[in-house]
Structure formats: C-alpha cells, structure tokens
Design an enzyme around this catalytic site. Structure first.
Site, PDB file in Angstrom:
ATOM      1  N   ILE A 152       0.846  -1.192   0.000  1.00 61.34           N
ATOM      2  CA  ILE A 152       0.000   0.000   0.000  1.00 61.34           C
ATOM      3  C   ILE A 152       0.881   1.241   0.000  1.00 61.34           C
ATOM      4  O   ILE A 152       1.703   1.423   0.895  1.00 61.34           O
ATOM      5  CB  ILE A 152      -0.938   0.019   1.219  1.00 61.34           C
ATOM      6  CG1 ILE A 152      -1.841  -1.225   1.234  1.00 61.34           C
ATOM      7  CG2 ILE A 152      -1.793   1.280   1.219  1.00 61.34           C
ATOM      8  CD1 ILE A 152      -2.709  -1.354   2.478  1.00 61.34           C
ATOM      9  N   CYS A 153       0.713   2.083  -1.017  1.00 66.99           N
ATOM     10  CA  CYS A 153       1.422   3.357  -1.134  1.00 66.99           C
ATOM     11  C   CYS A 153       2.941   3.141  -1.065  1.00 66.99           C
ATOM     12  O   CYS A 153       3.483   2.373  -1.847  1.00 66.99           O
ATOM     13  CB  CYS A 153       0.930   4.337  -0.067  1.00 66.99           C
ATOM     14  SG  CYS A 153       1.368   6.062  -0.410  1.00 66.99           S
ATOM     15  N   GLU A 154       3.629   3.789  -0.139  1.00 66.14           N
ATOM     16  CA  GLU A 154       5.071   3.594  -0.024  1.00 66.14           C
ATOM     17  C   GLU A 154       5.404   2.134   0.235  1.00 66.14           C
ATOM     18  O   GLU A 154       6.427   1.623  -0.225  1.00 66.14           O
ATOM     19  CB  GLU A 154       5.638   4.475   1.085  1.00 66.14           C
ATOM     20  CG  GLU A 154       7.146   4.419   1.214  1.00 66.14           C
ATOM     21  CD  GLU A 154       7.668   5.230   2.375  1.00 66.14           C
ATOM     22  OE1 GLU A 154       8.896   5.452   2.445  1.00 66.14           O
ATOM     23  OE2 GLU A 154       6.857   5.639   3.240  1.00 66.14           O
TER      24      GLU A 154
END
Length: 372
Positions: A152-154
C-alpha cells in the site's frame, strides 16, 4: 447597465426556525461528544497476534474468521509516512476484515514509531532486512517457499523492490495506490493532482539534507502539514462545515473521529530512508528507470515475474493514476492486471462504493492465481 438585483425575501419566522434547529443539532452533538469514550473511536480492532519482532518492527497474524480459501498467506505492507491502521479503520469499512471474510490468511507488518535514534536506517534495511525477515518467518510458519505480497502506497514501493530482488519468494503481488513513475504526474497534469511530486521536485537536494540533519527524521507532523496544504479549503472547513454536518449523528461522528485519529497518528520517517524516498525516487525517479540500488544491487522491474494486480484510485490527487500505471510496461510478467476504483487516495479504502470492490476484487484475483 447591470440589471437590478431582486430583493432577498427574508422571513423572520423561517430564520428563527433554522436557528432553533441548529441549536438543537448542536445540543445533541454536545451530548454525543460528552459521551464518547476512547474505546468508541478505537481503530485497527481486528484481532491479531504478534508472531515476530525485531527492533521497532513487529509482524502480526490476523485471526481467521472463516475457512481459508486463499491457501498462500498474504502479507500487508504499508508505508512509513502513514500507519497500516488505515486498512482497518472501522469495522464496516475495513480492507482487513473484507479479506478475512473472503478466506484470506492475512498478516501485516507494523514498522513502529521511528525516532531520531533511527537516523541511519535506510530503505535497504526495510527491504533487504525487515521485509525479507517477515517473508521468511511466514514461509517457515506455513511450510511454503513463496508468499503473496499486498503493498500500500510507499509500502507498495517496498514490495515492488522486494519482488524484483527476491522473485523466487513471491507467489503474486498486489499493489494499491503505489507510485512507480514519480514523474508521470506530468502526463495527466490534472489541476490539484500531484502536489507532492511538484513540491518535492522544487526542493534543492541540500535543503532535504538540512531538514534531515536538523531533525534526524522526516517529522510526521511536518508531512501532515504538507498533506493539509494539498487541499487547503477542505482542511480549513472540515472542523466546522464537515463536523457540523455529522455532529448529531453518532455513527457518522465516530467515523469522523476515527479518521482524525488516524491522521494525527503520523509517525516520523527515518532520516536516511526519507532522503532516498525524496531524492532517489521523487526527484531522480530511479525506480522506473531501473536505476535504484538497494543493498548493492539494482532494482530491475523486469525481474518481477510473478502475477501482478495493480489497484489505483481514479481520483487520487496524492498518487496520480499515471504514476501507478507505469508499472505495466516495466514488469517481466505478462500476467499483469489493473483494477481502477472510484474515489481518492484514502477513499479507496474507506469509501462506501469501494467496500464491495476492493476486498472482493483482491481476494478473487488471488483465488484465480493460486498454484496447485
């Protein structure tokens, strides 16, 4: 000449009624606020057990709620700028609970709360060290050679790097709202989208160095202010207009407070890892160019040979869709799927429309890609 304006018909009795209704609404809201307890706004409440710990990093296993359908365990990897609790914000809007209900055997890594003492921790340490250890622990626990990764994301960047460096240990990879081409915001060039990309590229590298040297970290409250600047009017109005709208509705009020609790819990980002994140990725765009080096090895996206599901939010102003979709032309597998969802960066996890799409979409894709 301009046309004369018609006089506004103001009826005193109507004004009095609206003022009275507002007073009653505020009175009910005040009563709700007085009755709210800490446990009423608890987040990340899905039962789980800690199974491994190293330094400030912990690995948790969620307790199953139904028969396991996805045989290969799934590891959720969130980023360092936020907290994994976004994936389990509230009972009725939780990616974690949705996946568990679909029969997914689920783990999550919690990076903890880095401090100045973690000044020299790098992305290399997170990918080659902590993440690799988590995968090994899960694999040994289940007697398998490969696991599924859900970034998720980074955290999606971390899993992408890991899958490129250790392809033999990854069965399949799911990415959600993950930047790959950090300069692809210029492709869509949508007004109000990609502010962090623009802001980061405007910084001089030595200014980033001075920021990290001063604090030893990329402070969480500083990044919180940057996110607030992306939607300034929404930030200014949410505590009066948005809050006023839900103040007398217990369910909506508690959900509002849970979101604020998550926003306030923004950990610091370790100094050296933050410099890599801002300079190597946002400024120099090394990941999509296969120029990022971790642990002395180049991260070559062509080495990703497992099936990939790439989920992005169509109205994501933080990670514009083009920055995520760039992965499709770079991976070394033909089994690449995209799942565009309505909503924004956070709404894709907690929005009402996404609840029947995100969790089931991921679970069904994992089921379709199980190996015998």
């Amino acid at each position: 000449m301009s046309k004369s304006m018609s006089p506004v018909d103001i009826r005193p009795e109507q004004v009095a009624a609206e003022v009275a209704a507002l007073g009653e609404k505020l009175a009910r809201g005040t009563k709700l606020f007085q009755d709210v307890r800490d446990e009423d706004v608890a987040i990340a409440t899905t039962p789980k057990d800690e199974i491994w710990r190293q330094d400030k990093v912990t690995l948790h296993h969620y307790r199953p709620v139904t028969d396991t359908k996805v045989r290969t365990p799934v590891l959720i990897v969130y980023g360092l700028i936020g907290r994994y609790t976004m994936a389990d914000l509230q009972e009725d809007r939780s990616l974690v609970r949705n996946l568990l209900n679909q029969g997914v055997d689920l783990y999550v890594v919690d990076w903890g709360n880095p401090s100045r003492a973690d000044r020299w921790v790098t992305i290399d340490d997170y990918v080659d060290g902590y993440l690799a250890e988590c995968v090994q622990v899960i694999a040994e626990r289940h007697g398998v050679e490969r696991v599924n990764l859900l970034g998720i994301c980074e955290g999606g960047v971390f899993t992408t790097c890991y899958a490129a460096l250790y392809p033999e240990t990854v069965e399949s990879m799911v990415l959600t709202i993950t930047p790959i081409d950090f300069h692809a915001d210029t492709v869509d060039n949508r007004l109000g989208h990609g502010f962090i990309n623009l802001w980061t590229r405007s910084l001089a590298p030595e200014d980033i160095d001075r920021l990290i040297e001063a604090h030893g970290t990329l402070p969480g409250d500083f990044m919180g202010s940057i996110f607030s600047m992306m939607t300034p009017m929404r930030t200014m109005l949410k505590y009066n207009l948005d809050l006023l709208e839900v103040v007398d509705d217990e369910k909506k009020l508690l959900n509002f407070l849970r979101m604020e609790k998550w926003i306030a819990d923004r950990p610091h980002h370790p100094g050296e890892a933050a410099k890599q994140w801002l300079k190597d990725l946002y400024q120099d765009n090394k990941l999509v160019r296969n120029e990022l080096e971790l642990g002395g090895r180049k991260v070559d996206l062509g080495n990703i040979t497992c099936p990939v599901l790439n989920v992005f939010a169509k109205d994501d102003h933080i990670i514009p869709p083009a920055t995520s979709r760039a992965l499709g032309d770079k991976v070394g597998t033909s089994d690449y799927t995209e799942l565009p969802l309505p909503g924004g960066h956070v709404g894709v996890f907690v929005g009402g429309k996404s609840q029947g799409l995100l969790g089931p979409g991921i679970a069904n894709w994992l089921l379709d890609h199980q190996t015998d």
